[in-house]
Design an enzyme around this catalytic site. Structure first.
Site, PDB file in Angstrom:
ATOM      1  N   SER A 124       0.833  -1.200   0.000  1.00 57.66           N
ATOM      2  CA  SER A 124       0.000   0.000   0.000  1.00 57.66           C
ATOM      3  C   SER A 124       0.870   1.255   0.000  1.00 57.66           C
ATOM      4  CB  SER A 124      -0.883   0.003   1.262  1.00 57.66           C
ATOM      5  OG  SER A 124      -1.469   1.277   1.465  1.00 57.66           O
ATOM      6  N   TYR A 148      -1.165  -0.332  10.909  1.00 53.25           N
ATOM      7  CA  TYR A 148      -1.542  -1.019   9.662  1.00 53.25           C
ATOM      8  C   TYR A 148      -0.448  -0.822   8.607  1.00 53.25           C
ATOM      9  CZ  TYR A 148      -3.216  -1.255   4.934  1.00 53.25           C
ATOM     10  OH  TYR A 148      -3.298  -1.515   3.597  1.00 53.25           O
ATOM     11  N   LYS A 152       2.471  -3.480   6.643  1.00 55.32           N
ATOM     12  CA  LYS A 152       2.768  -3.584   5.207  1.00 55.32           C
ATOM     13  C   LYS A 152       4.261  -3.363   4.970  1.00 55.32           C
ATOM     14  CE  LYS A 152      -1.395  -4.275   3.463  1.00 55.32           C
ATOM     15  NZ  LYS A 152      -1.749  -5.531   2.805  1.00 55.32           N
TER      16      LYS A 152
HETATM   17  C1  WQD Z   1      -9.112   9.874   1.056  1.00 55.25           C
HETATM   18  C2  WQD Z   1      -9.318  11.371   1.240  1.00 55.25           C
HETATM   19  C3  WQD Z   1      -9.433  12.037   3.553  1.00 55.25           C
HETATM   20  C4  WQD Z   1     -13.222   9.902   4.350  1.00 55.25           C
HETATM   21  C5  WQD Z   1      -6.429   4.979   3.124  1.00 55.25           C
HETATM   22  C6  WQD Z   1      -5.377   4.158   3.792  1.00 55.25           C
HETATM   23  C7  WQD Z   1      -4.554   3.436   2.754  1.00 55.25           C
HETATM   24  C8  WQD Z   1      -5.446   2.686   1.806  1.00 55.25           C
HETATM   25  C9  WQD Z   1      -6.462   3.594   1.173  1.00 55.25           C
HETATM   26  C10 WQD Z   1      -5.523   0.397   2.550  1.00 55.25           C
HETATM   27  C11 WQD Z   1      -8.467  11.962   2.373  1.00 55.25           C
HETATM   28  C12 WQD Z   1     -10.770  12.283   2.843  1.00 55.25           C
HETATM   29  C13 WQD Z   1     -12.070  10.405   3.753  1.00 55.25           C
HETATM   30  C14 WQD Z   1     -14.260  10.803   4.729  1.00 55.25           C
HETATM   31  C15 WQD Z   1     -12.951  12.643   3.923  1.00 55.25           C
HETATM   32  N1  WQD Z   1      -6.091   1.616   2.467  1.00 55.25           N
HETATM   33  N2  WQD Z   1     -11.955  11.746   3.536  1.00 55.25           N
HETATM   34  N3  WQD Z   1     -14.087  12.140   4.496  1.00 55.25           N
HETATM   35  O1  WQD Z   1      -6.555   7.990   3.769  1.00 55.25           O
HETATM   36  O2  WQD Z   1      -5.835   8.263   1.342  1.00 55.25           O
HETATM   37  O3  WQD Z   1      -5.833   6.010   2.376  1.00 55.25           O
HETATM   38  O4  WQD Z   1      -7.214   4.182   2.266  1.00 55.25           O
HETATM   39  O5  WQD Z   1      -4.520   0.031   2.003  1.00 55.25           O
HETATM   40  O6  WQD Z   1      -3.697   2.544   3.426  1.00 55.25           O
HETATM   41  O7  WQD Z   1      -4.500   5.032   4.488  1.00 55.25           O
HETATM   42  O8  WQD Z   1      -7.983   7.109   1.859  1.00 55.25           O
HETATM   43  O9  WQD Z   1     -10.401   7.181   1.432  1.00 55.25           O
HETATM   44  O10 WQD Z   1      -9.583   7.275   3.851  1.00 55.25           O
HETATM   45  O11 WQD Z   1      -9.253   9.258   2.343  1.00 55.25           O
HETATM   46  O12 WQD Z   1     -12.819  13.872   3.719  1.00 55.25           O
HETATM   47  O13 WQD Z   1     -15.333  10.400   5.273  1.00 55.25           O
HETATM   48  O14 WQD Z   1     -10.676  11.602   1.605  1.00 55.25           O
HETATM   49  O15 WQD Z   1      -9.113  13.101   4.434  1.00 55.25           O
HETATM   50  O16 WQD Z   1      -8.078  13.272   1.989  1.00 55.25           O
HETATM   51  P1  WQD Z   1      -6.509   7.459   2.391  1.00 55.25           P
HETATM   52  P2  WQD Z   1      -9.376   7.646   2.413  1.00 55.25           P
END
Ligand code: WQD
Length: 338
Positions: A124, A148, A152
């Site tokens: 990841s 997490y 990885k």
């Molecule tokens: C994306 C953007 C949030 C939810 C994570 C894990 C990574 C991988 C993918 C497993 C960010 C914003 C999110 C919400 C929001 N998973 N957001 N409101 O954090 O880039 O990555 O998921 O492998 O390991 O870290 O993805 O979808 O959580 O967030 O504003 O309700 O959306 O701040 O900018 P992220 P995400």
């Protein structure tokens, strides 16, 4: 080839199983159904007309895993199985280290014992940590900032050490950016249990009426519209990247690392707009404080995968949203209703 897919009943795993079957491979799925449904595999069979053998098994059952390899005669393994919620990993680190690391060690011990030394590992972009340097490149230093992500990163280290100790190992470390979307049929897709941690499934549940509104975590980032920027990649493009890596390992021994991303960034507000366009309705949202640990901007330099594997992602954000919506609209409660 005969491929074992751990975690193959899950979101990315089930899309991978479909692509493997369509490419003519024989597939065995190992999954403990802790965060997935066997219905996904029934639908993969419906879509492909081919049957993926399914073994309900936990990688922590070392004897069960070894018995599977004793009778399996696998050519390769694609390893998705593992817990993956960042927030939960902070609250319950031992659960994550035990499940993800020990489960992987059991898998590797049986692979080695039975002479199966071809592995594609689901890593990841989280291993890069909160790097503000973009685009992210494979040779950059790693600095995971949560348990997490550290599992990885540590599994990548274990596999690198294994490859250094025994040159017969063929390993692809695939660093996913933000997987979203669904197979075009709308029959399989992302079905998170509980409140979705990730943006797209949360937006999709708002669009289908399961949740009231999207909380946008921060609108004061140094980005064009102030909201977080990420590299969203269609799950079918991601699966194609795995097929390309599997093929590469057929003719190359060693340990190889590739980013699987589009190389393009989209902001939270751009995603909300794109999803609303796909669903034909506005998606209500509200600005909220930043989420601790979030980077402002994260997107891939995917040039190594193009150069080595001839692979690149080609589905647009609009298609990601259209395919994700088709899945969510026709399965408002995921697989639960089945
Ligand atoms: C994306 C953007 C949030 C939810 C994570 C894990 C990574 C991988 C993918 C497993 C960010 C914003 C999110 C919400 C929001 N998973 N957001 N409101 O954090 O880039 O990555 O998921 O492998 O390991 O870290 O993805 O979808 O959580 O967030 O504003 O309700 O959306 O701040 O900018 P992220 P995400």
């Amino acid at each position: 080839m005969k491929v074992l897919v751990t975690g193959g009943a899950g979101y990315i795993g089930s899309h991978m199983v479909l692509c493997l079957l369509e490419a003519g491979h024989d597939v065995v799925v190992l999954d403990n159904l802790a965060n997935s449904s066997a219905e996904s595999l029934r639908r993969v069979e419906e879509l492909t007309g081919k049957h993926p053998e399914f073994i309900e098994l936990d990688l922590l059952d070392a004897l069960g895993v070894d018995n599977l390899f004793a009778s399996g005669a696998f050519d390769s393994v694609i390893h998705f199985a593992g817990f993956k919620a960042v927030g939960e990993s902070v609250a319950q680190p031992l659960k994550y280290y035990h499940n993800n690391i020990v489960g992987t060690l059991n898998l590797l011990a049986s692979m080695d014992k039975h002479g199966v030394r071809s592995l594609v590992f689901s890593s990841s972009a989280t291993v890069y940590g909160a790097s503000e340097e973009v685009p992210l490149i494979e040779k950059m230093p790693l600095d995971a900032t949560n348990p997490y992500g550290r599992t990885k990163e540590q599994i990548e280290d274990i596999l690198s050490d294994l490859g250094a100790s025994d040159p017969t190992w063929r390993v692809a470390l695939l660093r996913y950016f933000n997987p979203v979307g669904a197979h075009e049929s709308g029959r399989i897709g992302e079905d998170p249990s509980g409140i979705p941690n990730n943006l797209l499934p949360f937006v999709a549940q708002v669009a289908v009426g399961r949740r009231e509104k999207v909380m946008v975590f921060g609108n004061d980032y140094p980005t064009p519209d102030g909201t977080g920027v990420r590299d969203y990649i269609h799950v079918m493009d991601l699966a194609a990247g795995h097929l390309a890596a599997l093929g590469y390992l057929g003719s190359h021994a060693g340990v190889f690392t590739w980013n699987l991303g589009t190389g393009n960034g989209s902001s939270v507000l751009e995603v909300i707009q794109a999803f609303g366009d796909a669903a034909g309705k506005p998606i209500p949202f509200e600005f909220a404080p930043r989420r601790p640990g979030d980077a402002a901007v994260s997107y891939a330099d995917p040039s190594a995968a193009l150069a080595d594997l001839g692979w690149s992602a080609h589905r647009s954000l609009a298609q990601m949203c259209a395919d994700h919506w088709r899945w969510q609209e026709s399965n408002p409660n995921g697989y639960a209703a089945s």
